[in-house]
Enzyme design. Sequence first.
Site, PDB file in Angstrom:
ATOM      1  CB  SER A 174      -0.948   0.014   1.214  1.00  0.00           C
ATOM      2  OG  SER A 174      -0.233   0.063   2.426  1.00  0.00           O
ATOM      3  CE  LYS A 232      -2.709   1.668   5.216  1.00  0.00           C
ATOM      4  NZ  LYS A 232      -2.492   1.086   3.885  1.00  0.00           N
TER       5      LYS A 232
END
Length: 346
Positions: free
Chosen positions: A241, A286
């Site tokens: 990611s 996140k």
Amino acid sequence: MTRRTATLVTSIIVLVVSLGLVTVFSVPFVSFSPGPVKDTLGTSSNNKPVIEIKGHDTFPTSGQLDLTTVSVTSPGRELTLPQAMRNWLDPHNDLFPRDIIYPPDQSADQVEEQNTAEMTGSQDSAIAAALQAAKVPYHPKVSTVAKDTPAEGKLKPGDVVLAVDGVAMSQVPQVGEYVRKHKVGENVAFLVRRDNVEQTIQVKTAATPGDETRPMVGITIGVDSPVKVTVNLGQDIGGPSAGTAFALAIYDKLTPGPLLDGKHVAGTGTIDALGQVGPIGGIQQKIAGAKNDGATIFLVPADNCEAALHAGVKGIRLVKITTLTEAIAGIKAAVGGQGEVPSCAS
């Protein structure tokens, strides 16, 4: 002791024992919480640049470009019920069934190896996408050769792939595309440069495990270029990611003018060698981690926008992206007013 007193004492003992058992026995869940961030334009723990570029002019950058992570319950650790409840009640944490995150048929070492491989693959794709965006030429090259596949013993890591079936290769994805033009069992002609010598190597395709009609030869493709890009991040972060953040940092260093204009930007997203940005897990954690670190702009893969809007984090702008080109344009618009900002709210 009266019967009433005895009943009360017994009830208290049962309650204490039950509470004690609750704090000892584990539940089949793992937690997701905001993880650490890392400035891809900064330095690593060994004081080397996170992104190190040689063989090409580089330009000054300004601001902070964070890759973001999720802290996940480690494979060797189990949650107790009180721990799971605390995570469930925290708006920035999530709980997931353990078997989804750590399949029972995989060991902890296998999970770590997979995460490391995905991180390496994301770095290779990020380099290819960034070089293409910065208009720096390159050739595809063989990065790995899998055991017990048709390419083993024929192709080698480091082989520069000049052509496949007589067609010149100039991008990483082309190699796989031309292999897949064949049927299973057919030969593919690779023109490669090995030790400065060009040679043609015939490799017979085999069926891809799980898909008997899809041909493969058993290689992964990276980038061969006079521009050498090294990611100095160690083994602390795994998975794919961070690819978009890596690509943006490489692009920023290879092109004149600081992309971030001194601003604090964070983001996430997988990336392929053509610069296509893909969705990831843990978007809410996140965003929370980025906000805690001081970011004011967050780059969100388009397919994660709906979940991002439910993160409940205020004071951070969510910029929607589907490609590296869009990410670059979105940053310029958000930090310098150069065009309309593609927003998750739109």
